[in-house]
Design a protein around this motif. Structure first.
Motif, PDB file in Angstrom:
ATOM      1  N   LYS A 177     -75.408  40.101  29.661  1.00 40.19           N
ATOM      2  CA  LYS A 177     -76.008  41.427  29.503  1.00 40.19           C
ATOM      3  C   LYS A 177     -75.664  42.111  28.177  1.00 40.19           C
ATOM      4  O   LYS A 177     -76.135  43.217  27.908  1.00 40.19           O
ATOM      5  CB  LYS A 177     -75.626  42.333  30.674  1.00 40.19           C
ATOM      6  N   ASP A 178     -74.822  41.478  27.348  1.00 44.35           N
ATOM      7  CA  ASP A 178     -74.547  42.006  26.009  1.00 44.35           C
ATOM      8  C   ASP A 178     -73.946  40.898  25.154  1.00 44.35           C
ATOM      9  O   ASP A 178     -73.688  39.787  25.631  1.00 44.35           O
ATOM     10  CB  ASP A 178     -73.616  43.226  26.064  1.00 44.35           C
ATOM     11  N   GLY A 179     -73.721  41.203  23.865  1.00 48.27           N
ATOM     12  CA  GLY A 179     -73.236  40.188  22.946  1.00 48.27           C
ATOM     13  C   GLY A 179     -71.858  39.657  23.269  1.00 48.27           C
ATOM     14  O   GLY A 179     -71.582  38.463  23.090  1.00 48.27           O
ATOM     15  N   VAL A 180     -70.972  40.517  23.754  1.00 47.18           N
ATOM     16  CA  VAL A 180     -69.622  40.085  24.112  1.00 47.18           C
ATOM     17  C   VAL A 180     -69.680  39.037  25.211  1.00 47.18           C
ATOM     18  O   VAL A 180     -69.068  37.961  25.130  1.00 47.18           O
ATOM     19  CB  VAL A 180     -68.760  41.285  24.563  1.00 47.18           C
ATOM     20  N   GLU A 181     -70.438  39.348  26.256  1.00 40.64           N
ATOM     21  CA  GLU A 181     -70.584  38.410  27.371  1.00 40.64           C
ATOM     22  C   GLU A 181     -71.303  37.151  26.925  1.00 40.64           C
ATOM     23  O   GLU A 181     -70.986  36.046  27.372  1.00 40.64           O
ATOM     24  CB  GLU A 181     -71.356  39.089  28.503  1.00 40.64           C
ATOM     25  N   GLY A 182     -72.275  37.297  26.016  1.00 39.93           N
ATOM     26  CA  GLY A 182     -73.006  36.145  25.519  1.00 39.93           C
ATOM     27  C   GLY A 182     -72.107  35.158  24.801  1.00 39.93           C
ATOM     28  O   GLY A 182     -72.201  33.936  25.010  1.00 39.93           O
ATOM     29  N   LEU A 183     -71.205  35.662  23.958  1.00 39.16           N
ATOM     30  CA  LEU A 183     -70.284  34.782  23.238  1.00 39.16           C
ATOM     31  C   LEU A 183     -69.328  34.094  24.197  1.00 39.16           C
ATOM     32  O   LEU A 183     -68.961  32.924  24.002  1.00 39.16           O
ATOM     33  CB  LEU A 183     -69.502  35.581  22.195  1.00 39.16           C
ATOM     34  N   GLU A 184     -68.916  34.789  25.242  1.00 39.73           N
ATOM     35  CA  GLU A 184     -68.036  34.178  26.247  1.00 39.73           C
ATOM     36  C   GLU A 184     -68.738  33.016  26.949  1.00 39.73           C
ATOM     37  O   GLU A 184     -68.137  31.958  27.177  1.00 39.73           O
ATOM     38  CB  GLU A 184     -67.606  35.230  27.270  1.00 39.73           C
ATOM     39  N   VAL A 185     -70.018  33.205  27.269  1.00 37.91           N
ATOM     40  CA  VAL A 185     -70.785  32.138  27.919  1.00 37.91           C
ATOM     41  C   VAL A 185     -70.891  30.923  26.993  1.00 37.91           C
ATOM     42  O   VAL A 185     -70.734  29.769  27.426  1.00 37.91           O
ATOM     43  CB  VAL A 185     -72.193  32.634  28.315  1.00 37.91           C
ATOM     44  N   ILE A 186     -71.147  31.171  25.703  1.00 42.97           N
ATOM     45  CA  ILE A 186     -71.289  30.079  24.737  1.00 42.97           C
ATOM     46  C   ILE A 186     -69.996  29.276  24.628  1.00 42.97           C
ATOM     47  O   ILE A 186     -70.014  28.045  24.505  1.00 42.97           O
ATOM     48  CB  ILE A 186     -71.700  30.639  23.360  1.00 42.97           C
TER      49      ILE A 186
END
Length: 239
Positions: free
Chosen positions: A39-48
């Motif tokens: 739902k945001d860039g912080v969470e996106g980087l964690e998923v990656i």
């Protein structure tokens, strides 16, 4: 062209609007893709960091960390394609996004078929990019003055120094370097790089500007990558 097996690819959707995020996820899953969401860039980087991602669809405007900063950070380590989502009012942000490493953008509102066309195009190109042979026996190396591009090792050097390119920048530069002195229109570059009918040549101008910033000592007075006004772009032949 061989059809893709969508089940082999995992797509990350980074979008703070739950309705849009869920809608994209449902459609991509219906086409056979594996899907991850954030739902945001912080969470996106964690998923990656925790999962394999083959392509990311990233909204520009998000809380905590926007899509621009997220793309800057992921480009430090990853080369998979990034498609940015933007509202019409975010025209400047789209240009910035392409400059810092995004490969394409889609303007809201968009149709599922439009997004799918962009996703398929980027994944086809990225797959070809990753699967290039790495053997030394048949290296395809193009040298023009101090500019050197090797298609087999996927490397670019300027005066002996390595220059990092995104997959799309590499392919555009390779096209131009194979025919030094020849002028390519934006439409031809798009069709040769994306392997489809030109639908948005504005992205070519941005990618060319980005390439020039990387390979030119003085981008305002380019030595290699020249604009032929009203016609297109070329790599100037060097002595």
């Amino acid at each position: 062209m061989e059809p893709m097996n969508q089940k082999e690819f995992c797509i990350l959707i980074v979008e703070d609007d739950k309705e849009i995020r869920d809608g994209i996820e449902i459609f991509l899953r219906s086409q056979g893709y594996q899907v991850l969401t954030a739902k945001d860039g912080v969470e996106g980087l964690e998923v990656i960091e925790q999962s394999r991602v083959d392509l990311a669809i990233v909204d520009i405007m998000m809380p905590r960390m926007d899509g621009i900063l997220m793309t800057v950070k992921l480009r430090e380590k990853y080369e998979f394609p990034v498609i940015m989502l933007s509202a019409k009012s975010e025209e400047t942000d789209k240009v910035v996004g392409l400059n810092i490493g995004a490969d394409d953008y889609v303007t809201k509102p968009f149709t599922p078929l439009e997004l799918m066309a962009r996703v398929n195009s980027q994944l086809r190109r990225y797959t070809r990019f990753k699967n290039r042979p790495s053997g030394e026996e048949n290296q395809r190396c193009y040298v023009n003055g101090g500019l050197e591009l090797n298609e087999d090792t996927v490397e670019v050097f300027v005066d002996g120094k390595p220059v990092k390119m995104t997959p799309i920048e590499f392919k555009i530069l390779a096209l131009l370097m194979k025919s030094p002195g020849r002028v390519f229109s934006a439409e031809e570059i798009y069709e040769r790089v994306w392997n489809e009918k030109a639908i948005n040549t504005d992205t070519i101008m941005v990618h060319v500007r980005n390439i020039r910033d990387k390979i030119e000592l003085n981008p305002k007075e380019p030595k290699y990558l020249k604009v032929v006004w009203g016609v297109g772009y070329k790599i100037e032949k060097q002595p």
